[in-house]
Structures are given as C-alpha cells and as structure tokens.
Design a protein around this motif. Sequence first.
Motif, PDB file in Angstrom:
ATOM      1  N   ALA A   1      22.827  36.526   5.056  1.00  0.00           N
ATOM      2  CA  ALA A   1      22.292  37.867   4.825  1.00  0.00           C
ATOM      3  C   ALA A   1      20.774  37.854   4.942  1.00  0.00           C
ATOM      4  O   ALA A   1      20.134  36.817   4.745  1.00  0.00           O
ATOM      5  N   VAL A   2      20.234  39.006   5.261  1.00  0.00           N
ATOM      6  CA  VAL A   2      18.786  39.209   5.264  1.00  0.00           C
ATOM      7  C   VAL A   2      18.459  39.901   3.952  1.00  0.00           C
ATOM      8  O   VAL A   2      19.060  40.927   3.627  1.00  0.00           O
ATOM      9  N   GLU A   3      17.536  39.335   3.174  1.00  0.00           N
ATOM     10  CA  GLU A   3      17.157  39.901   1.880  1.00  0.00           C
ATOM     11  C   GLU A   3      15.647  40.127   1.852  1.00  0.00           C
ATOM     12  O   GLU A   3      14.883  39.248   2.244  1.00  0.00           O
ATOM     13  N   ARG A   4      15.254  41.305   1.386  1.00  0.00           N
ATOM     14  CA  ARG A   4      13.838  41.617   1.282  1.00  0.00           C
ATOM     15  C   ARG A   4      13.571  42.400   0.005  1.00  0.00           C
ATOM     16  O   ARG A   4      14.448  43.066  -0.530  1.00  0.00           O
ATOM     17  N   GLU A   5      12.326  42.306  -0.424  1.00  0.00           N
ATOM     18  CA  GLU A   5      11.871  43.048  -1.599  1.00  0.00           C
ATOM     19  C   GLU A   5      10.414  43.413  -1.342  1.00  0.00           C
ATOM     20  O   GLU A   5       9.714  42.737  -0.596  1.00  0.00           O
ATOM     21  N   LEU A   6       9.955  44.473  -1.975  1.00  0.00           N
ATOM     22  CA  LEU A   6       8.568  44.916  -1.865  1.00  0.00           C
ATOM     23  C   LEU A   6       7.910  44.785  -3.232  1.00  0.00           C
ATOM     24  O   LEU A   6       8.537  45.095  -4.254  1.00  0.00           O
TER      25      LEU A   6
ATOM     26  N   GLY B   1      11.617  34.892  -3.298  1.00  0.00           N
ATOM     27  CA  GLY B   1      10.856  33.669  -3.551  1.00  0.00           C
ATOM     28  C   GLY B   1       9.397  33.789  -3.136  1.00  0.00           C
ATOM     29  O   GLY B   1       8.497  33.292  -3.813  1.00  0.00           O
ATOM     30  N   LYS B   2       9.156  34.464  -2.032  1.00  0.00           N
ATOM     31  CA  LYS B   2       7.784  34.677  -1.558  1.00  0.00           C
ATOM     32  C   LYS B   2       7.007  35.517  -2.559  1.00  0.00           C
ATOM     33  O   LYS B   2       5.837  35.235  -2.846  1.00  0.00           O
ATOM     34  N   LEU B   3       7.650  36.543  -3.107  1.00  0.00           N
ATOM     35  CA  LEU B   3       6.979  37.413  -4.072  1.00  0.00           C
ATOM     36  C   LEU B   3       6.628  36.656  -5.344  1.00  0.00           C
ATOM     37  O   LEU B   3       5.525  36.796  -5.882  1.00  0.00           O
ATOM     38  N   VAL B   4       7.539  35.831  -5.808  1.00  0.00           N
ATOM     39  CA  VAL B   4       7.288  35.030  -7.010  1.00  0.00           C
ATOM     40  C   VAL B   4       6.142  34.057  -6.754  1.00  0.00           C
ATOM     41  O   VAL B   4       5.273  33.876  -7.604  1.00  0.00           O
ATOM     42  N   ALA B   5       6.125  33.450  -5.575  1.00  0.00           N
ATOM     43  CA  ALA B   5       5.068  32.493  -5.247  1.00  0.00           C
ATOM     44  C   ALA B   5       3.697  33.175  -5.241  1.00  0.00           C
ATOM     45  O   ALA B   5       2.726  32.647  -5.797  1.00  0.00           O
ATOM     46  N   LEU B   6       3.609  34.364  -4.647  1.00  0.00           N
ATOM     47  CA  LEU B   6       2.327  35.091  -4.637  1.00  0.00           C
ATOM     48  C   LEU B   6       1.909  35.462  -6.056  1.00  0.00           C
ATOM     49  O   LEU B   6       0.737  35.316  -6.426  1.00  0.00           O
ATOM     50  N   GLU B   7       2.866  35.909  -6.832  1.00  0.00           N
ATOM     51  CA  GLU B   7       2.570  36.267  -8.224  1.00  0.00           C
ATOM     52  C   GLU B   7       2.011  35.063  -8.987  1.00  0.00           C
ATOM     53  O   GLU B   7       1.022  35.177  -9.715  1.00  0.00           O
ATOM     54  N   GLN B   8       2.609  33.891  -8.804  1.00  0.00           N
ATOM     55  CA  GLN B   8       2.140  32.694  -9.496  1.00  0.00           C
ATOM     56  C   GLN B   8       0.722  32.314  -9.068  1.00  0.00           C
ATOM     57  O   GLN B   8      -0.110  31.951  -9.897  1.00  0.00           O
ATOM     58  N   VAL B   9       0.446  32.432  -7.779  1.00  0.00           N
ATOM     59  CA  VAL B   9      -0.890  32.094  -7.275  1.00  0.00           C
ATOM     60  C   VAL B   9      -1.931  33.072  -7.812  1.00  0.00           C
ATOM     61  O   VAL B   9      -3.053  32.686  -8.144  1.00  0.00           O
ATOM     62  N   MET B  10      -1.572  34.328  -7.929  1.00  0.00           N
ATOM     63  CA  MET B  10      -2.518  35.360  -8.362  1.00  0.00           C
ATOM     64  C   MET B  10      -2.732  35.377  -9.880  1.00  0.00           C
ATOM     65  O   MET B  10      -3.697  35.971 -10.353  1.00  0.00           O
ATOM     66  N   GLU B  11      -1.856  34.728 -10.637  1.00  0.00           N
ATOM     67  CA  GLU B  11      -2.004  34.709 -12.106  1.00  0.00           C
ATOM     68  C   GLU B  11      -3.367  34.193 -12.536  1.00  0.00           C
ATOM     69  O   GLU B  11      -3.959  34.710 -13.479  1.00  0.00           O
ATOM     70  N   SER B  12      -3.877  33.189 -11.857  1.00  0.00           N
ATOM     71  CA  SER B  12      -5.160  32.613 -12.267  1.00  0.00           C
ATOM     72  C   SER B  12      -6.339  33.573 -12.032  1.00  0.00           C
ATOM     73  O   SER B  12      -7.392  33.420 -12.638  1.00  0.00           O
ATOM     74  N   TYR B  13      -6.158  34.576 -11.182  1.00  0.00           N
ATOM     75  CA  TYR B  13      -7.213  35.567 -10.941  1.00  0.00           C
ATOM     76  C   TYR B  13      -7.124  36.741 -11.915  1.00  0.00           C
ATOM     77  O   TYR B  13      -8.082  37.473 -12.082  1.00  0.00           O
ATOM     78  N   GLY B  14      -5.971  36.923 -12.520  1.00  0.00           N
ATOM     79  CA  GLY B  14      -5.773  38.004 -13.477  1.00  0.00           C
ATOM     80  C   GLY B  14      -4.984  39.162 -12.888  1.00  0.00           C
ATOM     81  O   GLY B  14      -5.548  40.000 -12.184  1.00  0.00           O
TER      82      GLY B  14
ATOM     83  N   GLU C   1       0.050  44.625  -1.186  1.00  0.00           N
ATOM     84  CA  GLU C   1       1.434  44.956  -0.857  1.00  0.00           C
ATOM     85  C   GLU C   1       1.999  43.745  -0.137  1.00  0.00           C
ATOM     86  O   GLU C   1       1.405  43.244   0.821  1.00  0.00           O
ATOM     87  N   VAL C   2       3.143  43.270  -0.599  1.00  0.00           N
ATOM     88  CA  VAL C   2       3.788  42.138   0.075  1.00  0.00           C
ATOM     89  C   VAL C   2       5.281  42.419   0.170  1.00  0.00           C
ATOM     90  O   VAL C   2       5.892  42.937  -0.764  1.00  0.00           O
ATOM     91  N   VAL C   3       5.834  42.117   1.337  1.00  0.00           N
ATOM     92  CA  VAL C   3       7.261  42.277   1.595  1.00  0.00           C
ATOM     93  C   VAL C   3       7.805  40.923   1.993  1.00  0.00           C
ATOM     94  O   VAL C   3       7.192  40.207   2.787  1.00  0.00           O
ATOM     95  N   GLY C   4       8.955  40.572   1.454  1.00  0.00           N
ATOM     96  CA  GLY C   4       9.569  39.303   1.837  1.00  0.00           C
ATOM     97  C   GLY C   4      10.749  38.988   0.954  1.00  0.00           C
ATOM     98  O   GLY C   4      11.197  39.816   0.161  1.00  0.00           O
TER      99      GLY C   4
END
Length: 176
Positions: free
Chosen positions: A81-86, A129-142, A123-126
Amino acid sequence: MKHTLSVLVEDESGALSRISGLFARRGFNIESLAVGPAEKAGISRLTMVVAGDDHTLEQMTKQLDKLVNVLGVIDLSHIPAVERELMLLKVSAPAETRSAILDLVQVFRANVVDVADDALTLEVVGDPGKLVALEQVMESYGILEIARTGKVALERASGVNTAFLKVTASSKRVPA
C-alpha cells in the motif's frame, strides 16, 4: 499491532458516527481517521488506524461489513500500500538557528509555508515515519505547534511491496 483499514461508505448523515460507535462499543481506540470523497460521487473513503491483533481486527472488519452504509473494507496492513500523512509544524526560528532549520527542511523535502520574525511553519508530506523523524529533529529548536492529518492509504496497483524492497536492498549492501 497497528492496522490500517480502508473503508468505502455511502455519503449519508450518521455513517461516520455508526462506524466510530462500533469501535467505541468494543473498547477500540481509533488512533487516526481521515475521511474524504472517493472516486465516485456519493461515496467517501475512510482511512482508519487502529491497534489490535489480527483475529480481533478480522472480527471488527466483519462487523463493519454488516453496517448498512459500508460498501467495502480492506485491511491494508498486510498488503502493498501507499501511505501518506500531512503535518504542519511551527518551530521557533530566531535568526541564529534559521539557516540550520532551512537546511533540514531541504533534507526532509518539506516546504516553508509561513515565515515570521521568530518562527517558521513547515509543511511535510510523507509516510508517518518521515513525519516522526522531522518532529524529533525539530524538537531541539523548539516546536511551537503541530497539526497532523490522519494517514491516508491506497492499495498499490503495481503490487510492489516497497517495504520488502527496502529490506532486500539493505541486506545486499556490502559492509564498510
């Protein structure tokens, strides 16, 4: 295990309420729910993510099939399946960290959709797992705010299982 269900329903008042009520009565939490028009007028597609074992979800699928407005149910968890989230993510971005954040935006193929003196909205679509990864990276910036859609998914017409291809490709790599 998490299951992704794709449910086709007739557009009729109360259809979503009946479906969510079925899960609530049996003590299931719907972790993610996205609803929108399907390929035919008068029909909507619900994409739901729920947790449970295979047997329990098989029973829930049978119960869903019995509902009057439900036209079809597919468990996409075990098929290609193709799965995406925004996700929209507002992050603190003062002048001293802005360029580093913008570099990361490019790595994740995200878009900057709003700029303020001290914040950026991304805005990120993917895949989730990609969304979680971006969220984790951005946590240190606030992180100031997050809004995420539910997962949307369709069965792959090609039948190609990209998860299998990722595992096969990584196993063929020669260790350094």
